[in-house]
Write a protein that holds these residues in place. Structure first.
Motif, short mmCIF file in Angstrom:
data_model
loop_
_atom_site.label_atom_id
_atom_site.label_comp_id
_atom_site.label_asym_id
_atom_site.label_seq_id
_atom_site.Cartn_x
_atom_site.Cartn_y
_atom_site.Cartn_z
N UNK A 6 16.71 5.87 13.46
CA UNK A 6 16.09 7.16 13.19
C UNK A 6 15.00 7.41 14.21
N UNK A 7 14.91 8.63 14.66
CA UNK A 7 13.88 9.04 15.60
C UNK A 7 13.38 10.40 15.12
N UNK A 20 18.92 14.20 4.52
CA UNK A 20 20.35 13.97 4.71
C UNK A 20 20.65 13.35 6.07
N UNK A 21 19.92 13.75 7.11
CA UNK A 21 20.12 13.11 8.41
C UNK A 21 19.89 11.61 8.30
N UNK A 22 18.81 11.23 7.63
CA UNK A 22 18.50 9.80 7.46
C UNK A 22 19.61 9.09 6.66
N UNK A 23 20.10 9.75 5.60
CA UNK A 23 21.17 9.15 4.81
C UNK A 23 22.45 9.00 5.63
N UNK A 24 22.79 10.01 6.42
CA UNK A 24 23.99 9.93 7.25
C UNK A 24 23.87 8.80 8.28
N UNK A 25 22.71 8.68 8.88
CA UNK A 25 22.50 7.58 9.82
C UNK A 25 22.66 6.25 9.11
N UNK A 115 23.97 11.44 18.14
CA UNK A 115 22.89 11.57 19.11
C UNK A 115 22.98 12.91 19.85
N UNK A 116 24.18 13.29 20.27
CA UNK A 116 24.33 14.55 21.00
C UNK A 116 24.06 15.76 20.10
#
Length: 130
Positions: A6-7, A20-25, A115-116
């Motif tokens: 995560x960044x 949700x971004x964190x969960x998907x990662x 990432x993209x």
């Protein structure tokens, strides 16, 4: 070792989307960890199905927010969502059809997708929502 770390640059400034971004990662990292273990190929379809379902729901949330805020790059962002979903469906179809599957290239493809997308479309969305 995690495939994707995560960044804060992945943050769009909307708590539900960032969560949700964190969960998907986390899900992608878990899939990667399992796939790298002996016999991990057997877990591929379950993880692909879970990733596909969660990403589909996440994209719907992002698109709802973009429409509500009249986001000027909505069409391009949505098109990238569709492209990512098509690629995951293609991989799922190939795997079910017994096509060759290699864990490491697949893992790198997942990393590149996230990432993209995060660094282009989601970064632009973040700047617009600030």
């Amino acid at each position: 070792m995690s495939l994707i770390e995560w960044d804060e640059k992945y943050s769009v400034g909307v708590a539900a989307v960032d969560h949700e971004h964190r969960e998907l990662i986390g899900l992608v990292n878990e899939a990667h960890d399992r796939l790298m273990r002996p016999g991990g190929e057997e877990a591929v379809m379950d993880f692909l199905g879970e990733i596909f379902a969660r990403i589909t729901a996440h994209f719907a949330l992002e698109e709802k927010i973009m429409r509500a805020r009249n986001y000027d790059h909505y069409d391009a962002h949505k098109a990238d969502h569709e492209r990512l979903l098509d690629e995951i469906r293609d991989i799922m179809d190939d795997y079910e059809d017994g096509e060759f599957f290699s864990e490491e290239p697949f893992a790198q493809q997942l990393k590149t997708w996230f990432a993209e997308h995060f660094s282009t479309h989601d970064a632009r969305l973040h700047r617009r929502l600030d």
